[in-house]
Design an enzyme around this catalytic site. Sequence first.
Site, PDB file in Angstrom:
ATOM      1  N   LYS A  87       0.853  -1.200   0.000  1.00  0.00           N
ATOM      2  CA  LYS A  87       0.000   0.000   0.000  1.00  0.00           C
ATOM      3  C   LYS A  87       0.886   1.247   0.000  1.00  0.00           C
ATOM      4  O   LYS A  87       1.876   1.307   0.737  1.00  0.00           O
ATOM      5  CB  LYS A  87      -0.917  -0.030   1.222  1.00  0.00           C
ATOM      6  CG  LYS A  87      -1.996   1.043   1.235  1.00  0.00           C
ATOM      7  CD  LYS A  87      -2.924   0.851   2.446  1.00  0.00           C
ATOM      8  CE  LYS A  87      -4.026   1.903   2.498  1.00  0.00           C
ATOM      9  NZ  LYS A  87      -4.881   1.750   3.696  1.00  0.00           N
ATOM     10  N   SER A 162      -9.866   2.015   2.636  1.00  0.00           N
ATOM     11  CA  SER A 162      -8.997   2.744   1.763  1.00  0.00           C
ATOM     12  C   SER A 162      -8.014   1.880   0.984  1.00  0.00           C
ATOM     13  O   SER A 162      -7.409   2.351   0.020  1.00  0.00           O
ATOM     14  CB  SER A 162      -8.205   3.779   2.573  1.00  0.00           C
ATOM     15  OG  SER A 162      -7.329   3.132   3.482  1.00  0.00           O
ATOM     16  N   SER A 186      -9.858  -0.413   6.852  1.00  0.00           N
ATOM     17  CA  SER A 186      -9.299  -0.371   5.496  1.00  0.00           C
ATOM     18  C   SER A 186      -8.553  -1.608   5.032  1.00  0.00           C
ATOM     19  O   SER A 186      -8.194  -1.693   3.851  1.00  0.00           O
ATOM     20  CB  SER A 186      -8.384   0.834   5.351  1.00  0.00           C
ATOM     21  OG  SER A 186      -9.161   1.998   5.299  1.00  0.00           O
TER      22      SER A 186
END
Length: 496
Positions: A87, A162, A186
């Site tokens: 990420k 997210s 997330s």
Amino acid sequence: MSTDTRAAGELTGLTAAELAGKIASREVSSVEVTQAHLDRIAEIDDQLGAFLHVNGAQALVAAKAADDAIASGDAPSALAGVPIALKDVFTTLDAPTTCGSKILEGWVPPYDAAVTERLRAAGIPILGKTNMDEFAMGSSTENSAYQVTRNPWDTSRIPGGSGGGSAAALASYQAPLAIGTDTGGSIRQPAAVTATVGVKPTYGTVSRYGLVACASSLDQGGPCGRTVLDTALLHSVIAGHDARDSTSIDVPVPDVIAAAKAGAEQDLSGVRIGVVTELQGEGYQPGVLESFRAAVSLLTERGAEVVEVSCPHFTYALGAYYLILPSEVSSNLARFDAMRYGLRVGDDGSHSAEEVMAMTRDQGFGPEVKRRIMIGTYALSSGYYDAYYGQAQKVRTLISRDFASAFEKVDVLVSPTTPTTAFPLGEKVDDPLAMYLFDLCTLPVNLAGIGAMSVPSGLSADDGLPVGLQIMAPALADDRLYRIGASYEAARGPIG
Ligand code: GLN
């Protein structure tokens, strides 16, 4: 021509555990495996938008190093040579780190995050950096300043957020493993809507050093995979004490790999499971509830004793979270002052330093980030601090107490991970509250600092889309997530 986003190749279709075994026995090389995933990314990612940056050359260098280490009998870890998607909120020396924000466009950090270091030390090639909502604020990845990410199960729908990039990369076989962060859901929520596995470890067990902060008291990095065992293998690589993170806990990491392996073989007799009364019912999609009830029946068939447990203060979790998180955001994001990182607007000699800061923040931050900075600044201002931030902290304590009393009665709690399946892209972008409500089931865990997993519970009968089962365990008992998750996964069988 479009390619099937859910069709795996010969190597890309294997689990991380299978790939690790083949690489360790030198049946295939890490270079071949890494190249196969890079090829898949090149073939398919323009349809999905999972990656913000692909690190092909460096990934292949790391793969070659893993192959050489294995050839000399010196494998650096059980996952040596198995590539990963990271990420874009973790710093990387050799790649930009944007956090999905224009304010960090072009910034290449001068240091690696602790998680990045651990991946490198374990011989895990980093394929690239995945898309995310700006500074991890969002539930659909639509708040990324760069691109939309699509759900591989239905490309007209969101991949969750997210960490939608990491989840989409896994579900489309562009990566066998991925890293996410979970501040309010997330990791778990994107896992649920893409039929992948995601774990939010107990707060303090995965170092936040080099994890660009959203809300420091809630943020936690964690492992994402397509199976419970793969996720456990990755968990044991990234967890562990780090003196550079002042909230890192100096306790041994539980043996999550052994727990996942044992769970797959064992039934659940003697295990007490609590169904949270407040995390089901009205407002939930019928197909999600049906899948959840079927999962609970399977847990019972597997020998668990299932009872219903009430956690009355969970009803206030959303309100408390959306005061505590913006308060921390307003403070953390003050560091983006146009002087130290990335973007600088109006630096032509005709503006004061204050004007440059204001213009940079105005152009560099998107609407959701600005909304939260303003709410947080308001909630922390004198005169309102006690009424908002102070009250929210009291609710946070009550939520922790709900968990504590529930865990006196049961070993783990379960709920659906999300109230509905993946919604269409664009559906909630103009309705922040509707967007926030998508994380209703995952927020209490972050407020209490405990660990939780989302494991796929099949496809919803009403729309054919993935549903996730959330398992929540007491602090530092993350091994329970893996034992019960693996037992459930084995009973459930393959999906789709
Ligand atoms: N969707 C939640 C939020 O917008 C959670 C985000 C996260 O876990 N990073 O804050």
